[in-house]
Write a protein that holds these residues in place. Structure first.
Motif, PDB file in Angstrom:
ATOM      1  N   LEU A 162      -4.096  -7.772   1.508  1.00 18.30           N
ATOM      2  CA  LEU A 162      -3.355  -7.714   2.768  1.00 18.30           C
ATOM      3  C   LEU A 162      -4.077  -8.449   3.883  1.00 18.30           C
ATOM      4  CD1 LEU A 162      -2.081  -4.009   2.813  1.00 18.30           C
ATOM      5  CD2 LEU A 162      -0.778  -6.061   2.287  1.00 18.30           C
ATOM      6  N   ARG A 163      -5.370  -8.606   3.770  1.00 18.48           N
ATOM      7  CA  ARG A 163      -6.116  -9.341   4.790  1.00 18.48           C
ATOM      8  C   ARG A 163      -5.695 -10.802   4.866  1.00 18.48           C
ATOM      9  NH1 ARG A 163     -10.405  -7.950   7.637  1.00 18.48           N
ATOM     10  NH2 ARG A 163     -11.180  -5.819   7.498  1.00 18.48           N
ATOM     11  N   LEU A 164      -5.008 -11.285   3.854  1.00 16.01           N
ATOM     12  CA  LEU A 164      -4.523 -12.667   3.858  1.00 16.01           C
ATOM     13  C   LEU A 164      -3.222 -12.816   4.630  1.00 16.01           C
ATOM     14  CD1 LEU A 164      -5.212 -13.521   0.097  1.00 16.01           C
ATOM     15  CD2 LEU A 164      -6.693 -13.922   2.075  1.00 16.01           C
ATOM     16  N   ASP A 165      -2.599 -11.697   5.003  1.00 15.37           N
ATOM     17  CA  ASP A 165      -1.336 -11.735   5.740  1.00 15.37           C
ATOM     18  C   ASP A 165      -1.430 -10.768   6.920  1.00 15.37           C
ATOM     19  OD1 ASP A 165       1.491 -10.960   6.493  1.00 15.37           O
ATOM     20  OD2 ASP A 165       1.931 -12.451   4.940  1.00 15.37           O
ATOM     21  N   ASP A 166      -1.433 -11.308   8.133  1.00 15.21           N
ATOM     22  CA  ASP A 166      -1.626 -10.486   9.331  1.00 15.21           C
ATOM     23  C   ASP A 166      -0.513  -9.464   9.508  1.00 15.21           C
ATOM     24  OD1 ASP A 166      -3.930 -11.863   9.924  1.00 15.21           O
ATOM     25  OD2 ASP A 166      -2.919 -13.337  11.204  1.00 15.21           O
ATOM     26  N   ALA A 167       0.737  -9.876   9.296  1.00 12.46           N
ATOM     27  CA  ALA A 167       1.864  -8.968   9.531  1.00 12.46           C
ATOM     28  C   ALA A 167       1.837  -7.796   8.554  1.00 12.46           C
ATOM     29  CB  ALA A 167       3.175  -9.740   9.422  1.00 12.46           C
ATOM     30  N   TRP A 168       1.597  -8.066   7.297  1.00 11.26           N
ATOM     31  CA  TRP A 168       1.562  -6.995   6.307  1.00 11.26           C
ATOM     32  C   TRP A 168       0.385  -6.054   6.558  1.00 11.26           C
ATOM     33  CZ3 TRP A 168       3.718  -7.203   0.816  1.00 11.26           C
ATOM     34  CH2 TRP A 168       4.956  -7.835   0.818  1.00 11.26           C
ATOM     35  N   PHE A 186      -8.843  -3.526  13.515  1.00  7.30           N
ATOM     36  CA  PHE A 186      -9.456  -2.696  12.472  1.00  7.30           C
ATOM     37  C   PHE A 186     -10.966  -2.919  12.434  1.00  7.30           C
ATOM     38  CE2 PHE A 186     -10.985  -1.871   8.213  1.00  7.30           C
ATOM     39  CZ  PHE A 186     -10.377  -0.671   7.883  1.00  7.30           C
ATOM     40  N   ASP A 187     -11.389  -4.164  12.457  1.00  5.01           N
ATOM     41  CA  ASP A 187     -12.823  -4.463  12.391  1.00  5.01           C
ATOM     42  C   ASP A 187     -13.548  -3.975  13.635  1.00  5.01           C
ATOM     43  OD1 ASP A 187     -12.393  -5.652   9.935  1.00  5.01           O
ATOM     44  OD2 ASP A 187     -12.187  -7.676  10.762  1.00  5.01           O
ATOM     45  N   ASP A 188     -12.904  -4.119  14.797  1.00  2.00           N
ATOM     46  CA  ASP A 188     -13.523  -3.644  16.033  1.00  2.00           C
ATOM     47  C   ASP A 188     -13.657  -2.121  16.028  1.00  2.00           C
ATOM     48  OD1 ASP A 188     -14.390  -3.980  18.897  1.00  2.00           O
ATOM     49  OD2 ASP A 188     -12.565  -2.820  19.232  1.00  2.00           O
ATOM     50  N   HIS A 197       1.399  -3.776   9.386  1.00  2.00           N
ATOM     51  CA  HIS A 197       2.369  -2.775   8.952  1.00  2.00           C
ATOM     52  C   HIS A 197       1.696  -1.667   8.150  1.00  2.00           C
ATOM     53  CE1 HIS A 197       5.858  -5.929   9.222  1.00  2.00           C
ATOM     54  NE2 HIS A 197       5.516  -5.433  10.405  1.00  2.00           N
ATOM     55  N   TYR A 198       0.671  -2.016   7.420  1.00  2.00           N
ATOM     56  CA  TYR A 198      -0.002  -1.052   6.556  1.00  2.00           C
ATOM     57  C   TYR A 198      -0.869  -0.082   7.367  1.00  2.00           C
ATOM     58  CZ  TYR A 198      -2.792   0.666   2.592  1.00  2.00           C
ATOM     59  OH  TYR A 198      -3.401   1.452   1.659  1.00  2.00           O
ATOM     60  N   PHE A 199      -1.623  -0.608   8.345  1.00  2.00           N
ATOM     61  CA  PHE A 199      -2.577   0.197   9.099  1.00  2.00           C
ATOM     62  C   PHE A 199      -2.146   0.496  10.532  1.00  2.00           C
ATOM     63  CE2 PHE A 199      -5.913  -1.462   6.066  1.00  2.00           C
ATOM     64  CZ  PHE A 199      -6.230  -0.227   5.537  1.00  2.00           C
ATOM     65  N   ARG A 200      -1.108  -0.194  11.033  1.00  2.00           N
ATOM     66  CA  ARG A 200      -0.701  -0.141  12.441  1.00  2.00           C
ATOM     67  C   ARG A 200      -1.717  -0.827  13.361  1.00  2.00           C
ATOM     68  NH1 ARG A 200       2.831   1.370   9.497  1.00  2.00           N
ATOM     69  NH2 ARG A 200       4.271   3.095   9.898  1.00  2.00           N
ATOM     70  N   LEU A 201      -2.751  -1.420  12.805  1.00  2.00           N
ATOM     71  CA  LEU A 201      -3.738  -2.207  13.527  1.00  2.00           C
ATOM     72  C   LEU A 201      -3.841  -3.561  12.851  1.00  2.00           C
ATOM     73  CD1 LEU A 201      -4.741   0.900  13.920  1.00  2.00           C
ATOM     74  CD2 LEU A 201      -6.914  -0.129  14.539  1.00  2.00           C
TER      75      LEU A 201
END
Length: 396
Positions: free
Chosen positions: A48-54, A66-68, A57-61
């Protein structure tokens, strides 16, 4: 002799129970051993890290958020490896917690997908939720100062045409599974079991004050009275700015800064509620309309919160103390997302027809208030029908 016989019988019963107890066949189940090969975090999340939108949608971030967030909470979640097993890394712990908050899935479902134990997921979600609150609250939901209250009042006046307003206040029932031996403490008027989230929201849909954990049977007014915020409001220790003149109405004199709420809250000098009744004068109807227009900010914020974190769409089947941790985590994450997301869609403004329908939904409440509070409401009502009138309000 009898005591010896009783002791032998007790020892025999204990021995039989220990013998019947099912022995543990494996230290770690084979499925869990393959977590780093087939677990959802190590396979799907990395894809999923290869697709920003997905990923969002998965994490809401998004990935940067997420990294921050991980850098902020990782020191609280780091665990040491042992001779028996390798510790779950902070990133995987954060992912499991966010997935629970974002979906409301059962702990067992997340345990299967992430290939960890059911009890492990239970501990991770609670631990990470508390870490998120502790690490973000000082930056994204600090205790408002006098200058903060002034900025909130300026935003309400500019965006929602309600001067001297410090925030919109309301309570939300978070539905939970009935706790054991709790009786009717958590049973609310909607026929469900819940804990109450009492929140004060500013003009930009951000939480400024939250109080979580009140029994579902308690009314919004009772929750406010028993909360730390309510006690500070009553004692005058909230650092509220001094009284200020309303724009263009110097003859009315300085007026207090107020919070706005619905009929469930009491009328106080610093807390405005609508005029009760149905057959109201045009002046009072205008006041109710303008107050509802500002009060709906908190309703919109609750809607954003529950659509973002689908945990609120389910019956939460964990202990009330853990529910409190999860709710507080979602509130501070809501502020984190509001302030770190560049583009976002603002809630649609309520039309005049919808507002009139909302005003017809009334709850019966007490109408006992101090004379000073009544005078403040009358002053605001006069102002909204004169100098403070706007073109979109009903005709007085």
């Amino acid at each position: 002799m009898e005591r010896t016989l009783v002791s032998l019988l007790c020892l025999g019963a204990v021995y039989l129970r220990m013998k019947r107890r099912r022995r543990r066949s494996k230290w770690v189940h084979t499925v869990l051993r393959n977590r780093r090969l087939h677990g959802e975090f190590h396979r799907l999340v990395q894809e999923l890290r290869l697709d920003d939108a997905w990923f969002q949608h998965y994490f809401r971030l998004d990935k940067s958020q997420f990294d921050d967030l991980l850098t902020k909470v990782a020191p609280r979640m780091h665990r040491m490896d042992t001779n028996y097993r390798r510790a779950i890394c902070p990133a995987e712990r954060l992912a499991a917690c966010l997935r629970y908050l974002a979906t409301g899935d059962s702990f067992r479902t997340i345990a299967y997908s992430y290939r960890v134990g059911h009890s492990t997921v239970c501990g991770i979600v609670t631990e990470v939720a508390r870490a998120i609150w502790d690490c973000l609250v000082e930056e994204f939901m600090p205790v408002p100062t006098t200058e903060d209250w002034r900025a909130i009042a300026a935003d309400f006046s500019q965006r929602w045409n309600f001067p001297n307003c410090l925030g919109s206040i309301d309570g939300k029932h978070v539905v939970i599974q009935a706790p054991n031996n709790s009786g009717s403490l958590f049973y609310n008027y909607k026929g469900t079991f819940s804990v109450v989230l009492l929140a004060v929201v500013d003009a930009k849909y951000c939480f400024r004050v939250v109080d979580v954990g009140a029994y579902g049977r308690t009314s919004d007014g009772g929750t406010l009275a028993n909360s730390t915020f309510g006690q500070a409001l009553r004692d005058g220790t909230l650092s509220i700015p001094e009284d200020t003149q309303l724009p263009g109405a110097a003859y009315l004199g300085p007026q207090p800064h107020v919070f706005v709420g619905d009929e469930a809250f009491p009328l106080c000098r610093d807390l405005m509620r609508p005029f009760p009744g149905v057959n109201l004068s045009p002046r009072n109807r205008v006041f109710n309309y303008r107050l509802s227009h500002a009060r709906l900010i908190v309703e919109n914020t609750f809607g954003i919160l529950s659509s973002q974190w689908r945990m609120y769409r389910q019956v939460i089947g964990i202990r009330p103390a853990n529910v409190e941790a999860c709710v507080k985590a979602t509130c501070v994450l809501h502020n984190y997302l509001r302030r770190s997301t560049r583009t976002r869609r603002e809630p649609v403004a309520v039309s005049a027809g919808e507002m009139s329908v909302l005003q017809d939904i009334r709850r019966v409440g007490s109408n006992n208030a101090a004379r000073e509070a009544i005078h403040v409401r009358e002053t605001y009502a006069s102002y909204f029908s004169a100098e403070g009138a706007v073109p979109w309000q009903p005709m007085a």
